[in-house]
Design a protein around this motif. Sequence first.
Motif, PDB file in Angstrom:
ATOM      1  N   UNK A  89       0.850  -1.188   0.000  1.00  0.00           N
ATOM      2  CA  UNK A  89       0.000   0.000   0.000  1.00  0.00           C
ATOM      3  C   UNK A  89       0.885   1.236   0.000  1.00  0.00           C
ATOM      4  N   UNK A  90       0.421   2.303  -0.685  1.00  0.00           N
ATOM      5  CA  UNK A  90       1.239   3.498  -0.802  1.00  0.00           C
ATOM      6  C   UNK A  90       0.406   4.714  -0.436  1.00  0.00           C
ATOM      7  N   UNK A  91       0.825   5.446   0.598  1.00  0.00           N
ATOM      8  CA  UNK A  91       0.181   6.704   0.981  1.00  0.00           C
ATOM      9  C   UNK A  91       1.090   7.859   0.605  1.00  0.00           C
ATOM     10  N   UNK A  92       0.517   8.825  -0.100  1.00  0.00           N
ATOM     11  CA  UNK A  92       1.252  10.055  -0.379  1.00  0.00           C
ATOM     12  C   UNK A  92       0.526  11.217   0.269  1.00  0.00           C
ATOM     13  N   UNK A  93       1.264  11.980   1.078  1.00  0.00           N
ATOM     14  CA  UNK A  93       0.685  13.141   1.749  1.00  0.00           C
ATOM     15  C   UNK A  93       0.896  14.370   0.867  1.00  0.00           C
ATOM     16  N   UNK A  94      -0.181  14.809   0.253  1.00  0.00           N
ATOM     17  CA  UNK A  94      -0.169  15.989  -0.588  1.00  0.00           C
ATOM     18  C   UNK A  94      -0.674  17.178   0.228  1.00  0.00           C
ATOM     19  N   UNK A  95      -1.305  18.138  -0.405  1.00  0.00           N
ATOM     20  CA  UNK A  95      -1.705  19.372   0.264  1.00  0.00           C
ATOM     21  C   UNK A  95      -2.920  19.982  -0.411  1.00  0.00           C
ATOM     22  N   UNK A  96      -3.686  20.739   0.336  1.00  0.00           N
ATOM     23  CA  UNK A  96      -4.819  21.448  -0.260  1.00  0.00           C
ATOM     24  C   UNK A  96      -4.349  22.607  -1.132  1.00  0.00           C
ATOM     25  N   UNK A  97      -3.055  22.884  -1.153  1.00  0.00           N
ATOM     26  CA  UNK A  97      -2.516  23.911  -2.041  1.00  0.00           C
ATOM     27  C   UNK A  97      -2.484  23.457  -3.497  1.00  0.00           C
ATOM     28  N   UNK A 102      -9.304  28.844  -4.933  1.00  0.00           N
ATOM     29  CA  UNK A 102      -9.287  29.049  -3.484  1.00  0.00           C
ATOM     30  C   UNK A 102     -10.436  29.918  -2.997  1.00  0.00           C
ATOM     31  N   UNK A 103     -11.285  30.365  -3.924  1.00  0.00           N
ATOM     32  CA  UNK A 103     -12.326  31.324  -3.562  1.00  0.00           C
ATOM     33  C   UNK A 103     -13.665  30.678  -3.244  1.00  0.00           C
ATOM     34  N   UNK A 104     -13.916  29.492  -3.771  1.00  0.00           N
ATOM     35  CA  UNK A 104     -15.242  28.884  -3.681  1.00  0.00           C
ATOM     36  C   UNK A 104     -15.328  27.925  -2.498  1.00  0.00           C
ATOM     37  N   UNK A 105     -16.165  28.199  -1.510  1.00  0.00           N
ATOM     38  CA  UNK A 105     -16.319  27.274  -0.371  1.00  0.00           C
ATOM     39  C   UNK A 105     -17.028  25.989  -0.800  1.00  0.00           C
ATOM     40  N   UNK A 130       9.202  29.135  -4.257  1.00  0.00           N
ATOM     41  CA  UNK A 130       8.203  28.797  -3.235  1.00  0.00           C
ATOM     42  C   UNK A 130       6.787  28.808  -3.793  1.00  0.00           C
ATOM     43  N   UNK A 131       6.528  29.639  -4.810  1.00  0.00           N
ATOM     44  CA  UNK A 131       5.187  29.711  -5.393  1.00  0.00           C
ATOM     45  C   UNK A 131       4.779  28.410  -6.072  1.00  0.00           C
ATOM     46  N   UNK A 132       5.732  27.523  -6.301  1.00  0.00           N
ATOM     47  CA  UNK A 132       5.435  26.259  -6.979  1.00  0.00           C
ATOM     48  C   UNK A 132       5.177  25.107  -6.010  1.00  0.00           C
ATOM     49  N   UNK A 133       4.936  25.438  -4.729  1.00  0.00           N
ATOM     50  CA  UNK A 133       4.687  24.370  -3.760  1.00  0.00           C
ATOM     51  C   UNK A 133       3.501  23.501  -4.178  1.00  0.00           C
ATOM     52  N   UNK A 156      -3.552  11.774   0.227  1.00  0.00           N
ATOM     53  CA  UNK A 156      -4.158  12.562   1.303  1.00  0.00           C
ATOM     54  C   UNK A 156      -3.729  14.015   1.146  1.00  0.00           C
ATOM     55  N   UNK A 157      -4.666  14.869   0.758  1.00  0.00           N
ATOM     56  CA  UNK A 157      -4.372  16.292   0.594  1.00  0.00           C
ATOM     57  C   UNK A 157      -4.588  17.000   1.935  1.00  0.00           C
ATOM     58  N   UNK A 158      -3.506  17.130   2.657  1.00  0.00           N
ATOM     59  CA  UNK A 158      -3.593  17.659   4.018  1.00  0.00           C
ATOM     60  C   UNK A 158      -3.918  19.137   4.013  1.00  0.00           C
ATOM     61  N   UNK A 159      -4.683  19.551   5.030  1.00  0.00           N
ATOM     62  CA  UNK A 159      -4.897  20.961   5.286  1.00  0.00           C
ATOM     63  C   UNK A 159      -3.816  21.468   6.218  1.00  0.00           C
ATOM     64  N   UNK A 160      -4.121  22.494   6.977  1.00  0.00           N
ATOM     65  CA  UNK A 160      -3.162  23.035   7.935  1.00  0.00           C
ATOM     66  C   UNK A 160      -3.001  22.038   9.080  1.00  0.00           C
ATOM     67  N   UNK A 161      -1.804  21.496   9.234  1.00  0.00           N
ATOM     68  CA  UNK A 161      -1.523  20.497  10.259  1.00  0.00           C
ATOM     69  C   UNK A 161      -1.011  21.218  11.503  1.00  0.00           C
ATOM     70  N   UNK A 162      -1.598  20.915  12.656  1.00  0.00           N
ATOM     71  CA  UNK A 162      -1.278  21.655  13.883  1.00  0.00           C
ATOM     72  C   UNK A 162      -1.045  20.685  15.034  1.00  0.00           C
ATOM     73  N   UNK A 163      -0.474  21.212  16.102  1.00  0.00           N
ATOM     74  CA  UNK A 163      -0.240  20.403  17.295  1.00  0.00           C
ATOM     75  C   UNK A 163       1.190  20.523  17.765  1.00  0.00           C
ATOM     76  N   UNK A 164       1.570  19.753  18.782  1.00  0.00           N
ATOM     77  CA  UNK A 164       2.941  19.783  19.290  1.00  0.00           C
ATOM     78  C   UNK A 164       3.949  19.492  18.186  1.00  0.00           C
TER      79      UNK A 164
END
Length: 336
Positions: A89-97, A102-105, A130-133, A156-164
């Motif tokens: 199995x292969x998990x790739x952690x991508x991003x919501x970027x 980005x305007x439409x909820x 950096x703009x090419x993230x 998995x397109x991660x959002x803002x990851x927070x915590x310790x």
Amino acid sequence: MRLLILGGTVFLGRAVARLAVASGHHVTCAARGVSGEPVAGARFVQVDRDAPGDLSALDGERFDAVVDVTRRPSHARHAVAALADRAGHWSYVSTCSVYADNATPGQRAATAKLTAPAPVEVDNPVGEHAEFYGPCKVSCEDAVRDGVSPERAFVCRAGLIVGPEDPSDRFPYWVARLARGGEVLAPGTPDDQVQLVDVDDLAQWLLYAAENGLAGTFDGMSAPLPRSRFLAEVAAGVGRPDPELTWVEQDFLVARDIRPWTGERSLPLWMPLPEYGGFLARDVTDSLAAGLRTRPIAQTAARTLEWIRTRPDEVKVGGLRPVQEAEVLREWAARQ
């Protein structure tokens, strides 16, 4: 389960490794070893992914699952070429970027339009690139889909990851600020949306995906909530219920060079509207149905505050300085 984490020494990778070891899995972390230490109980293999053949240190080994968090398309391509036929199995952690709009909820991962992949000459989205993230993450996703069969691939397109251990100043700013008490400058309006995910919740979902063979593309973040509730929950988590919030209009902040999202002179997690009205307001119904579980923000805030107080040397300092915040609040009060 034999689990390979490409990385595993910083933030999310460490959280996945920690949870996997605690669950009794055999964990291998493959990384350079310069950004952090592997967790106790995990095997560490030193590799330099900038060298295409350096994953040869894993030659002959098979893994039930692989987790990769890279932002570099060449790293993703080389990993898939070297390991895909030896991984279940292969998990790739991508991003919501990766999203173009980005305007439409209320957009969903299954149907939202993506930005174009990165130009071939851009492989590391830092500094002048950096703009090419987001585009680089699209290219990484493409590499996984090209090399791993659909029934084995979890994106998995991660959002803002927070915590310790958060390496950013975004969530820690609000934890420290609300813990300090007093009048707090709150940007925008109480109804503006905020969306994030606790690092351990995301790590637990990645482990769940590996254990259960979850496949497909999903957003990795909590359901959105109003900024007023976000700030109230953080305040409750740090022992400051009923915070004294002063809501300051967006245009007033922009006119005084108060910056969005992160960095010096910023109000973290605030994004200009309407152009970013959908950035922190995605529909994650499918993700929650696929096993993602998210804890109350107050719990994350409490854990983060403990980390800030016990490991202050690890905390990135950013956002508005107290004197800057006080100045804006004075000007806002005078205008009222």
